[in-house]
Scaffold this motif. Sequence first.
Motif, short mmCIF file in Angstrom:
data_model
loop_
_atom_site.label_atom_id
_atom_site.label_comp_id
_atom_site.label_asym_id
_atom_site.label_seq_id
_atom_site.Cartn_x
_atom_site.Cartn_y
_atom_site.Cartn_z
N PHE A 166 1.02 -1.31 0.07
CA PHE A 166 0.37 0.03 0.30
C PHE A 166 1.07 1.57 -0.22
O PHE A 166 2.01 1.36 0.82
N GLY A 167 0.33 2.04 -0.99
CA GLY A 167 0.99 3.43 -1.20
C GLY A 167 0.42 4.08 -1.89
O GLY A 167 -0.93 4.99 -1.89
N VAL A 168 1.01 5.37 -2.88
CA VAL A 168 0.18 6.13 -3.40
C VAL A 168 -0.66 4.69 -4.08
O VAL A 168 -1.61 5.01 -4.91
N ASP A 169 -0.10 3.74 -5.12
CA ASP A 169 -0.77 2.49 -5.65
C ASP A 169 -0.91 1.54 -4.83
O ASP A 169 0.25 0.99 -4.22
N THR A 170 -1.64 0.15 -4.83
CA THR A 170 -2.11 -1.20 -4.85
C THR A 170 -1.33 -2.07 -5.35
O THR A 170 -2.16 -2.50 -6.71
N PHE A 171 -0.48 -2.74 -4.89
CA PHE A 171 0.18 -4.01 -5.87
C PHE A 171 -0.13 -5.44 -5.41
O PHE A 171 0.23 -5.00 -3.80
#
Length: 197
Positions: free
Chosen positions: A69-74
């Motif tokens: 989790f950060g700017v986008d989720t991967f």
Amino acid sequence: PDNYESCQGYFIDSNKGWVCARTESNNYALLYTENGGESFEEIFAFPEPGIRFYRIQMVDSLIGYGTIFGVDTFFLKTTNGGYNWENITDTSIMELGYGYYFVNPDTGFYGGFNSIYKTINGGELWTKMITPDPQGNPFGNYGINELYFHNALNGWAACSHEIDGGCGMKTIDGGENWEICTSTDLSDMWDVHFVDS
């Protein structure tokens, strides 16, 4: 360990475990122990401040999965015990999902928006399972927060729905079909775990 604040982790037995931890400078790292937490080794560092594992599950001592989790989720996979991670995100199905669970290194489930997907090849390909129609159930649209399987057949999903409530879903056929089995009425359902079927 000193200078770390633990956030989330996973143990495969009483000795081997992985913990995502934050440093004082808001950087996150993955720590590993093989002596039940008496000591930890930093085995992976996130490249940017604030990026961290939202969830991690190790299937065995080498293969594991994690959502960051950060700017986008991967959605990530490791095959060497957490030292390196490969992005296996399938953006056609994983735009809002967080919950997932792997029964073994090959068979796993991922919760998307109004959907649950299954893989039988370690996350390379995903197939949409049969879940309740959001227009045909009292909860409307829902997101899958967590999945848990007791064995290859029996599994559960913890869900949030669009009007700030939660529900639980269950499968008894290895994830092929799901049905709503419970309601929290007032708040989201975030986690689920069963000790037997």
